[in-house]
Design an enzyme around this catalytic site. Structure first.
Site, PDB file in Angstrom:
ATOM      1  N   ASP A 200       2.545  -7.332  10.677  1.00  0.00           N
ATOM      2  CA  ASP A 200       3.578  -7.125  11.676  1.00  0.00           C
ATOM      3  C   ASP A 200       3.370  -8.022  12.881  1.00  0.00           C
ATOM      4  O   ASP A 200       4.342  -8.571  13.439  1.00  0.00           O
ATOM      5  CB  ASP A 200       3.610  -5.657  12.134  1.00  0.00           C
ATOM      6  CG  ASP A 200       4.272  -4.737  11.123  1.00  0.00           C
ATOM      7  OD1 ASP A 200       5.111  -5.231  10.335  1.00  0.00           O
ATOM      8  OD2 ASP A 200       3.962  -3.537  11.117  1.00  0.00           O
TER       9      ASP A 200
ATOM     10  N   ARG B 162       0.829  -1.193   0.000  1.00  0.00           N
ATOM     11  CA  ARG B 162       0.000   0.000   0.000  1.00  0.00           C
ATOM     12  C   ARG B 162       0.866   1.247   0.000  1.00  0.00           C
ATOM     13  O   ARG B 162       1.711   1.417   0.884  1.00  0.00           O
ATOM     14  CB  ARG B 162      -0.922  -0.013   1.225  1.00  0.00           C
ATOM     15  CG  ARG B 162      -1.949   1.095   1.229  1.00  0.00           C
ATOM     16  CD  ARG B 162      -3.001   0.890   2.287  1.00  0.00           C
ATOM     17  NE  ARG B 162      -2.490   0.967   3.639  1.00  0.00           N
ATOM     18  CZ  ARG B 162      -3.253   1.048   4.724  1.00  0.00           C
ATOM     19  NH1 ARG B 162      -4.562   1.023   4.599  1.00  0.00           N
ATOM     20  NH2 ARG B 162      -2.727   1.121   5.921  1.00  0.00           N
TER      21      ARG B 162
ATOM     22  N   ASP C 141      -1.540  -3.802  12.953  1.00  0.00           N
ATOM     23  CA  ASP C 141      -1.085  -4.287  11.658  1.00  0.00           C
ATOM     24  C   ASP C 141      -0.951  -5.810  11.728  1.00  0.00           C
ATOM     25  O   ASP C 141      -0.064  -6.336  12.398  1.00  0.00           O
ATOM     26  CB  ASP C 141       0.269  -3.650  11.300  1.00  0.00           C
ATOM     27  CG  ASP C 141       0.711  -3.985   9.883  1.00  0.00           C
ATOM     28  OD1 ASP C 141       0.893  -5.196   9.592  1.00  0.00           O
ATOM     29  OD2 ASP C 141       0.880  -3.054   9.086  1.00  0.00           O
TER      30      ASP C 141
ATOM     31  N   THR D 134      -1.066   7.582  -0.896  1.00  0.00           N
ATOM     32  CA  THR D 134      -2.352   7.460  -1.589  1.00  0.00           C
ATOM     33  C   THR D 134      -3.208   6.314  -1.071  1.00  0.00           C
ATOM     34  O   THR D 134      -4.409   6.268  -1.340  1.00  0.00           O
ATOM     35  CB  THR D 134      -2.128   7.237  -3.088  1.00  0.00           C
ATOM     36  OG1 THR D 134      -1.501   5.960  -3.287  1.00  0.00           O
ATOM     37  CG2 THR D 134      -1.252   8.332  -3.667  1.00  0.00           C
TER      38      THR D 134
END
Length: 210
Positions: free
Chosen positions: A204, A105, A201, A109
């Site tokens: 992670d 990602r 996340d 944006t």
């Protein structure tokens, strides 16, 4: 648009999802819980697989009994976090083929950028179940589903641990023919595109990289 998807609210799954959310949950426990929830989601998402009867001989008598028929399965992981769900899915679907779509990602944006794509040659003949722990903005899922359709896939399902209304809506608008199965739906996204309250996340936490 009214959100329509399968939300698996089994008490055991919700219990495990609660422990996934906890910041103090260790990496090894987090991985185990993701695997367990993925297996339960695999059970739910394959509930409508077609069957056909075969005749078998038990130790007592001969009988007619159902086995799965129709298209063979392929699991496609959206890298890298999707790999955390593969073991649990494969536990239940050991004969499934596995493909990978690599997306990251853009931090500004939030749009997905593809860096890897590897799937079975006959993927167009298979039912494809796409797995990714988090359905946040939905951009990665939309990109992966689009790429798979370009590769000839006609029957797709999307399975995630957690989703946001924004992510569900994005997938439904781009791919209204793709059913979505979630273990949980949270309230919204924050300014960084993370699910709130979420679980952090997922990549992670699965791989211990933060």
């Amino acid at each position: 648009m009214t959100l329509a998807f399968q939300l698996v609210d089994h008490p055991l799954m919700q219990h495990k999802l609660s422990y996934l959310r906890m910041a103090e949950t260790t990496t090894d426990t987090f991985r185990r819980l993701v695997r367990e929830i993925a297996a339960m989601l695999a059970y739910e998402v394959t509930r409508d697989l077609p069957t056909e009867p075969i005749r078998v001989t038990t130790p007592v008598a001969e009988c007619e009994t159902p086995v799965i028929s129709g298209k063979k399965l392929c699991l496609v992981s959206i890298l890298r976090a999707g790999n955390g769900m593969l073991d649990g899915m494969i536990d239940l679907l050991p004969a499934a083929r596995v493909g990978h779509v690599g997306l990251f990602r853009d931090p500004t944006t939030l749009e997905p950028i593809e860096y890897y794509f590897k799937v079975p040659d006959d993927i167009g003949d298979r039912l494809v179940i796409v797995v990714d722990p988090m359905l946040a903005t939905g951009n990665s899922a939309v990109a992966a589903l689009t790429r798979l359709k370009q590769a000839g896939v006609t029957t797709l399902k999307l399975v995630c641990l957690l989703g946001s209304p924004e992510g569900v809506r994005a997938v439904q608008q781009a791919h209204p023919d793709v059913p979505i199965t979630l273990a949980g739906l949270d309230s919204h996204l924050d300014e960084h595109g993370y699910i709130v309250p979420g679980l952090g996340d997922a990549g992670d936490r699965i791989f211990g990289t933060r």
